[in-house]
Scaffold this motif. Structure first.
Motif, short mmCIF file in Angstrom:
data_model
loop_
_atom_site.label_atom_id
_atom_site.label_comp_id
_atom_site.label_asym_id
_atom_site.label_seq_id
_atom_site.Cartn_x
_atom_site.Cartn_y
_atom_site.Cartn_z
N SER A 114 15.01 7.72 4.66
CA SER A 114 14.67 6.33 4.95
C SER A 114 15.33 5.85 6.24
CB SER A 114 15.08 5.42 3.79
OG SER A 114 14.39 5.76 2.61
N VAL A 115 16.40 6.51 6.65
CA VAL A 115 17.11 6.14 7.87
C VAL A 115 16.65 6.98 9.05
CG1 VAL A 115 19.37 6.12 9.00
CG2 VAL A 115 19.13 5.26 6.67
N GLU A 116 16.34 8.28 8.81
CA GLU A 116 16.12 9.21 9.91
C GLU A 116 14.66 9.57 10.14
OE1 GLU A 116 18.60 12.58 9.26
OE2 GLU A 116 20.46 11.42 9.22
N THR A 117 13.97 10.05 9.13
CA THR A 117 12.65 10.65 9.36
C THR A 117 11.48 9.80 8.88
OG1 THR A 117 12.77 11.85 7.25
CG2 THR A 117 13.59 12.98 9.23
N ALA A 118 11.70 8.89 7.95
CA ALA A 118 10.60 8.06 7.43
C ALA A 118 11.11 6.65 7.18
CB ALA A 118 10.04 8.69 6.15
N ARG A 119 11.33 5.93 8.27
CA ARG A 119 11.91 4.59 8.15
C ARG A 119 10.97 3.60 7.47
NH1 ARG A 119 14.80 3.96 14.12
NH2 ARG A 119 16.17 5.78 13.93
N GLU A 120 9.71 4.00 7.32
CA GLU A 120 8.76 3.13 6.63
C GLU A 120 9.22 2.80 5.21
OE1 GLU A 120 8.18 6.00 8.05
OE2 GLU A 120 6.24 6.09 9.09
N PHE A 121 10.03 3.71 4.63
CA PHE A 121 10.49 3.51 3.25
C PHE A 121 11.72 2.60 3.17
CE2 PHE A 121 8.33 7.71 2.57
CZ PHE A 121 7.37 7.24 1.69
N SER A 122 12.33 2.28 4.30
CA SER A 122 13.59 1.51 4.27
C SER A 122 13.50 0.23 3.46
CB SER A 122 14.04 1.21 5.70
OG SER A 122 14.37 2.40 6.37
N PRO A 123 12.46 -0.60 3.64
CA PRO A 123 12.42 -1.85 2.85
C PRO A 123 12.00 -1.64 1.40
CG PRO A 123 10.51 -1.70 4.30
CD PRO A 123 11.38 -0.54 4.64
N LEU A 124 11.66 -0.39 1.04
CA LEU A 124 11.14 -0.13 -0.31
C LEU A 124 12.11 0.67 -1.18
CD1 LEU A 124 7.49 0.90 0.67
CD2 LEU A 124 8.24 -1.30 -0.26
N SER A 146 14.82 -0.05 -2.93
CA SER A 146 15.12 -0.63 -4.23
C SER A 146 13.93 -0.51 -5.18
CB SER A 146 15.51 -2.10 -4.07
OG SER A 146 15.74 -2.69 -5.33
N ASN A 147 12.72 -0.80 -4.69
CA ASN A 147 11.52 -0.73 -5.53
C ASN A 147 11.27 0.70 -6.01
OD1 ASN A 147 11.21 -2.78 -3.21
ND2 ASN A 147 9.86 -3.59 -4.79
N ILE A 148 11.45 1.68 -5.12
CA ILE A 148 11.18 3.06 -5.49
C ILE A 148 12.25 3.60 -6.43
CG2 ILE A 148 10.96 5.42 -4.58
CD1 ILE A 148 9.52 4.18 -2.16
N LEU A 149 13.50 3.17 -6.24
CA LEU A 149 14.55 3.55 -7.19
C LEU A 149 14.21 3.02 -8.58
CD1 LEU A 149 17.94 3.10 -5.28
CD2 LEU A 149 16.86 5.22 -6.00
N SER A 150 13.73 1.80 -8.63
CA SER A 150 13.35 1.21 -9.91
C SER A 150 12.21 2.00 -10.55
CB SER A 150 12.92 -0.25 -9.70
OG SER A 150 12.49 -0.83 -10.92
N CYS A 151 11.26 2.43 -9.72
CA CYS A 151 10.15 3.25 -10.23
C CYS A 151 10.66 4.58 -10.78
CB CYS A 151 9.14 3.49 -9.11
SG CYS A 151 7.86 4.68 -9.53
N LEU A 152 11.57 5.22 -10.06
CA LEU A 152 12.14 6.50 -10.51
C LEU A 152 12.88 6.34 -11.83
CD1 LEU A 152 13.45 7.79 -7.05
CD2 LEU A 152 11.59 8.78 -8.37
N TYR A 153 13.50 5.18 -12.00
CA TYR A 153 14.19 4.90 -13.26
C TYR A 153 13.18 4.66 -14.39
CZ TYR A 153 16.87 2.30 -16.76
OH TYR A 153 17.42 1.86 -17.94
N ASP A 171 0.84 -1.21 0.00
CA ASP A 171 0.00 0.00 0.00
C ASP A 171 0.87 1.25 0.00
OD1 ASP A 171 -2.22 -1.58 0.04
OD2 ASP A 171 -2.61 -1.34 2.19
N LEU A 172 1.92 1.24 0.83
CA LEU A 172 2.80 2.40 0.90
C LEU A 172 3.53 2.60 -0.43
CD1 LEU A 172 4.10 4.71 2.45
CD2 LEU A 172 5.77 3.09 3.38
N TYR A 173 3.96 1.52 -1.03
CA TYR A 173 4.62 1.61 -2.33
C TYR A 173 3.67 2.19 -3.38
CZ TYR A 173 6.79 0.21 -6.74
OH TYR A 173 7.32 0.23 -8.00
N ALA A 174 2.43 1.76 -3.33
CA ALA A 174 1.43 2.29 -4.28
C ALA A 174 1.22 3.79 -4.06
CB ALA A 174 0.12 1.55 -4.12
N ASN A 175 1.19 4.22 -2.79
CA ASN A 175 1.07 5.65 -2.49
C ASN A 175 2.25 6.43 -3.06
OD1 ASN A 175 -1.23 5.07 -1.08
ND2 ASN A 175 -0.32 5.32 0.96
#
Length: 731
Positions: A662-672, A674-681, A625-629
């Protein structure tokens, strides 16, 4: 007078015996005209700020910081203020907090008010001086302690002013509150205020200071990046100084500046700068808008709508995306309520209505297919079908008939009616009261009681032809061309602006600064940069002067500037969420870049941070869900982000910023990551070269810094293989 407190019993403790009650003087009159025509009918301190009277925020803060006696000075509309307080929780609740009103009909300035306070002989020690339109959540303990310690060592230290860091705009020379920039000179060691100027002639590009300021000082810091919070800790001598000097009218322009240049008395004023706390004063319509948004975004916590501190008894509910709803709200299923919006009690919202970034009062009726953006609707307002409101302020009892359009910056005072299909022009101010023919200066009385007799305009005409100005029979052509008043269909009177029409209304309006004004300011800013200095011996407008050494800025200042820059970019991005045109957003970010001396890479990083924070706002129950957001937000703001991705360095900055959050303010993105980098590409936001360069830089890093490159190992490997195959094909 205030009642004696039950808990203050006799004691043998010397400190308890010498203890004085902490008192405050609250000015319930701002002695200016910036909220006319609204304040011709209601005092400013009783105007609603996010559905609560402004004075409630001030009194709630005073109680929270340990003030025990508050003296509320009432002048214009004094009976309304007294009646409100008599029926409020502040005078009914028992305990160690008392509120007493002091009334005067002769005062026309803050100086007059303090002279009246002095004659009552009620102030027995150090006291807090504050205006009833101030919002704060700061702790007063440290500032009060510093003030008392200085007083013990130096009886001439009679006042401490609370200030806050607030980066100015390089383009408009305004703070985010719509005030002109203030120039302050402060002793960096003692925090003594040495110079204060709130009416700088910025066209000169120079500040001239008396060299005697450095006669007995080892250094001074000159700032144009400080916000005056208008919260002062004063000794009793302050009141006697006003009594001895009848030319002291304005608190800053006369009193503060007068003491700073007075070499005979030797009185001193000091500053206390707050860092993470909030403090601001509603001085104009722009600051009204800014502070309202700060309350909705919870910068003023605990003074926010869903925390019970105002005594209204309503259990305001905070939903996701910053939506606040009072009880008994009736909302159509097809209505869309977006982020940072308040719906007041017993309000009805019709089919297909769209409301976002707005505050709706109690008992309002909003029809079908109504659009409300960035606006403030007070109580018992009726908005019929098909109306469109953009960055407007609508007072109690207003009636907008079907199809009305309020353009940005419109102010509709109490019980105004606007006829069907009327388009009210931008920055118009409409009132049932005709505009006074005689205007006081802006430093004098904000509003007049009904019996003052200054209103000399013609009687109100109603139900005129839509979008047409009709003049009474017999009106000459000369009168037609020279008149400054005209009517709209319905019931209301459109006030004219001061000389120059609406030319400067945008500066203090609740509407965003127009794109043409930003473009014009941007051109002027570049012209200023290219212009040669007129006198290289003059002191710059900001920085620190150190004898026999150059001025330097440490890493701490750089970090604070960077953090403030990111916060300002996020605020600009929030306006984009509210529907502000992207070109305007780009202009605002460019102006911030110039103001903070940042690079395009800094803009890209800060903007990406804001986009990813926006992805956290919608609800989500899983990583998918977070990845979709995140994907949704990236696609939505792709063009805006790419505007700042001109080079490889800027793309790499986005990746580094993503690592940081991803390390400091929004750790929810830490496991994502790689996926989000792929999306940005995939969306052609980040290039293959940028991602591979980032991975290469990380090869020699510590293991703790290689978390995300390891997570993205498969994706990076795929990019490298694809790159090698492409090179082979070229060969």
């Amino acid at each position: 007078m205030a009642q004696k407190k039950n808990h203050r019993t006799s004691s043998d403790d010397p400190e308890e015996l010498t203890r004085t009650v902490l008192q405050a003087v609250l000015l319930a009159d701002s002695f200016a005209q910036k909220f006319r025509p609204i304040t011709l009918e209601r005092p400013k301190v009783l105007l609603p700020l996010v559905n609560a009277p402004m004075i409630e925020y001030t009194l709630a803060w005073l109680e929270s910081v340990g003030v025990e006696e508050v003296f509320v000075f009432c002048c214009a509309h004094s009976q309304q203020v007294k009646s409100y307080l008599e029926n409020s929780q502040w005078t009914k609740q028992p305990g160690a907090f008392s509120v007493t009103t002091i009334e005067s009909h002769d005062a026309i300035s803050a100086g007059d008010a303090l002279r009246v306070i002095y004659t009552h002989g009620i102030i027995r020690g150090d006291f807090i001086l504050i205006s009833g339109d101030t919002v704060s959540n700061m702790s007063l303990a440290k500032a009060l302690s510093e003030h008392k310690d200085r007083r013990k060592k130096d009886p001439l230290a009679i006042m401490t002013m609370v200030i806050k860091h607030s980066k100015p705009s390089a383009l408009t020379h305004q703070t985010r509150l719509g005030n002109d920039e203030i120039i302050m000179a402060i002793d960096p060691g003692t925090k003594e205020l040495l110079y204060y100027e709130d009416k700088v002639d910025l066209s000169q590009h120079l500040i001239s200071l008396d060299k005697m300021l450095l006669a007995d000082k080892s250094a001074l810091s000159l700032h144009n990046d400080k916000q005056d919070c208008y919260i002062d800790i004063c000794s009793p001598e302050v009141l006697s100084l006003f009594t001895d000097n009848f030319d002291y009218q304005h608190l800053r322009r006369h009193f503060v500046k007068g003491l700073l240049i007075d070499d005979i008395m030797g009185y001193k004023i000091f500053t206390h700068e707050i860092q993470s706390s909030y403090a601001a004063r509603v001085d104009n319509f722009r600051s009204y808008d800014t502070i309202s948004k700060d309350i909705l975004q919870r910068w003023t916590y605990p003074f926010v709508p869903d925390v019970q501190y105002l005594g209204n008894g309503l259990q305001i509910k905070l939903d996701r995306e910053g939506i606040y709803k009072a009880p008994e709200v009736v909302q159509s299923r097809s209505a869309h309520i977006d982020s940072f919006t308040v719906l007041g009690n017993a309000t009805t919202v019709g089919d297909n209505a769209v409301i976002y970034n707005s505050v709706i009062g109690q008992g309002c009726t909003i029809g079908h297919n109504v659009t409300i953006e960035g606006s403030y609707i007070w109580d018992n307002v009726k908005i019929e079908d098909g109306c469109k409101l953009s960055h407007a302020l609508v007072c109690d009892g207003v009636h907008l008939r079907a199809g009305v359009v309020l353009e940005p910056g419109v102010i509709l005072s109490f019980k105004v009616e606007v006829g069907q299909q009327i388009v009210v022009p931008a920055y118009s101010k409409v009132s049932l009261l005709p505009q006074p023919s005689k205007q006081d200066s802006d430093e004098e009385l904000e509003y007049a009681d009904a019996n003052t007799g200054i209103i000399e305009s013609p009687s109100i005409a109603t139900m005129m032809n839509a979008q047409k100005v009709d003049f009474p029979r017999g009106t000459s052509d000369a009168d037609r061309s020279g008149t400054s008043e005209f009517y709209v269909s319905g019931a209301g009177y459109i006030w004219s602006s001061c000389e120059g029409g609406n030319e400067d209304e945008w500066r203090h309006s609740i509407a965003p600064i127009p794109a043409d004004k930003l473009s014009e300011s941007l051109l002027n800013a570049f012209a200023d940069v290219d212009a040669p200095d007129q006198d290289t011996s003059c002191i710059p407008a900001s920085g620190e002067l150190l004898p026999d050494s150059a001025s330097t800025v440490g890493d701490g200042e750089d970090y604070r500037d960077s953090a403030d820059f990111e916060k300002e970019v996020e605020a600009t991005f929030q306006r984009a969420l509210a529907g502000v045109d992207l070109e305007n957003v780009i202009l605002e970010i460019n102006s911030l870049r110039l103001s903070y001396h940042m690079s395009h890479a800094d803009c890209a990083g800060a903007l990406f941070h804001s986009i990813m924070k926006a992805a956290l706002v919608p609800s989500y129950s899983s990583k998918n869900d977070l990845y979709a957001n995140a994907v949704k937000e990236i696609i939505k703001w792709r063009d805006l982000l790419k505007h700042y991705l001109k080079t490889l360095d800027e793309e790499i900055e986005v990746i580094l910023k993503f690592e940081e959050i991803s390390v400091e303010t929004a750790r929810e993105f830490s496991p994502l990551v790689s996926n989000i980098l792929s999306c940005l590409y995939d969306k052609e936001i980040l290039s293959e070269e940028a991602i591979l360069s980032w991975a290469q830089e990380k090869e020699g890093a510590d293991e703790s810094d290689k978390i995300f490159t390891k997570q993205s190992e498969q994706f990076i490997k795929w990019l490298r293989e694809a790159s090698e195959e492409e090179d082979e094909d070229k060969d």
